[in-house]
Design an enzyme around this catalytic site. Sequence first.
Site, PDB file in Angstrom:
ATOM      1  N   LYS A  60      70.833  28.792  -0.158  1.00 26.74           N
ATOM      2  CA  LYS A  60      69.493  28.277  -0.393  1.00 26.74           C
ATOM      3  C   LYS A  60      68.939  27.540   0.848  1.00 26.74           C
ATOM      4  O   LYS A  60      69.690  27.254   1.786  1.00 26.74           O
ATOM      5  CB  LYS A  60      69.499  27.352  -1.612  1.00 26.74           C
ATOM      6  CG  LYS A  60      69.837  28.076  -2.926  1.00 26.74           C
ATOM      7  CD  LYS A  60      68.925  29.269  -3.187  1.00 26.74           C
ATOM      8  CE  LYS A  60      68.874  29.713  -4.641  1.00 26.74           C
ATOM      9  NZ  LYS A  60      70.077  30.387  -5.145  1.00 26.74           N
TER      10      LYS A  60
HETATM   11  C1  LIG Z   1      70.269  30.358  -6.821  1.00 23.60           C
HETATM   12  C2  LIG Z   1      69.421  30.377  -8.022  1.00 23.60           C
HETATM   13  C3  LIG Z   1      69.813  29.775  -9.230  1.00 23.60           C
HETATM   14  C4  LIG Z   1      71.182  29.241  -9.468  1.00 23.60           C
HETATM   15  O1  LIG Z   1      71.636  28.364  -8.551  1.00 23.60           O
HETATM   16  P1  LIG Z   1      73.232  28.181  -8.293  1.00 23.60           P
HETATM   17  O2  LIG Z   1      73.271  26.910  -7.532  1.00 23.60           O
HETATM   18  O3  LIG Z   1      73.690  29.352  -7.487  1.00 23.60           O
HETATM   19  O4  LIG Z   1      73.881  28.082  -9.624  1.00 23.60           O
HETATM   20  C5  LIG Z   1      68.922  29.760 -10.273  1.00 23.60           C
HETATM   21  N1  LIG Z   1      67.695  30.310 -10.170  1.00 23.60           N
HETATM   22  C6  LIG Z   1      67.297  30.908  -9.035  1.00 23.60           C
HETATM   23  C7  LIG Z   1      65.928  31.477  -8.961  1.00 23.60           C
HETATM   24  C8  LIG Z   1      68.145  30.989  -7.949  1.00 23.60           C
HETATM   25  O5  LIG Z   1      67.749  31.631  -6.843  1.00 23.60           O
END
Ligand SMILES: *Cc1c(COP(=O)(O)O)cnc(C)c1O
Length: 397
Positions: free
Chosen positions: A186
């Site tokens: 992210k």
């Molecule tokens: C990455 C993501 C998640 C989940 O996040 P994690 O930290 O990987 O559990 C949820 N929603 C969206 C849109 C994402 O891109």
Amino acid sequence: MPGFELFGELERKHVNDVLDNGVLMRYGFDGMRNRHWKAKELEAALTKRFQVQHAHLVSSGTAALTVSLAAAGIGAGDEVIMPTFTFVASFESILMLGAVPILVDIDDTLTLDPKAVEAAITPKTKAVMPVHMCGSMADLHALKTICDSHKLLLIEDACQAIGGSYQGKPLGSYGDIGCFSFDFVKTITCGEGGGIITNNSAYAKHADHYSDHGHDHVGNDRGAESHPFIGYNFRISELNAAVGLAQVHRLDDFISIQKKNYTIVRQALSTVHGLTFRRVPEGGVENYSFSSFFLPNEQTTRKAQRKLSEAGIDGCFYWYDNNWHYYRKWKHLSEQHVLGRLPSETSERLQYLQRADFSASDHWMGRTISCLIKLSWTEEEVRKRAGAMAKILRSAI
Ligand SMILES: *Cc1c(COP(=O)(O)O)cnc(C)c1O
């Protein structure tokens, strides 16, 4: 995306602070920790940066969604509206609470179509969970109007759009609750982690307790704390929070680098006849983590995607065929492949997926390509890449 590209000294410093005293847990051990409270400091930084009263960290973005729904009192049999284009975490978090995910079409924003949301509301609907996919947002004004008139919660999944804004408000802060992911890919990362932001103090308190076995966090003797309700463990560790604390201070730098790179790509692609960009709702500012565009039809898009990949242009996604981000490949959901057994109420209600018609989503996703905007590119690299992309797309169309 992603923040790991620019991992550096500041991350190392905060992690070393934690290692120096060895308190890897975010709660307690006040005497040993030498005043290092990385999770608390990161929560304070999130509150400030996102202009909200409360922020609470958890172990992942998926946990942030689950804890948000739980904090708002969503449970067995409740229906939560979510888009056909998202990450599987959306329905996982809903199912985890015994609630029912109701998939709804997207439009040319690549996020929830407000008209489709309105049509999906039933007496059991409790919340609408828009997902700001690939750096840009849902039409939050339209969704909020719908939520207000039907007394529904608006829970923003801003995991892919941290740093963007809508009508002057940071994404995540517009609805009742907002969720971020700080996983490794992210825009800012903790390694693994998630954040919840809200201006509702009851939800904030519920999230704080629920994510730590129901601990009320009163006093400084964990063993003596009381448990007003049943919770779970979705805690983040101090090591993860330390990385995030460094990264959150770099968020605005990351966004400005992304914006610069995005703008170069966008200008090059604007010259391609027959290519149009995904719609950003009025008043919205992207976080520039992806460039997403439509080609004239599915066949052309598949051809273009193949050519981009053959030319070594990495990071371009054709979500229509993706196992994790689009409903078409979610057979494990529609056919209910679970290890145990779903609650019978959920299982019965999910039958709608056998007959659902999401051709309105297919219309957009079948001709969408999204290309990741990296932080580590030099200007020369972006220009070369943008020029090559435009040439390939022109020839494909
Ligand atoms: C990455 C993501 C998640 C989940 O996040 P994690 O930290 O990987 O559990 C949820 N929603 C969206 C849109 C994402 O891109």
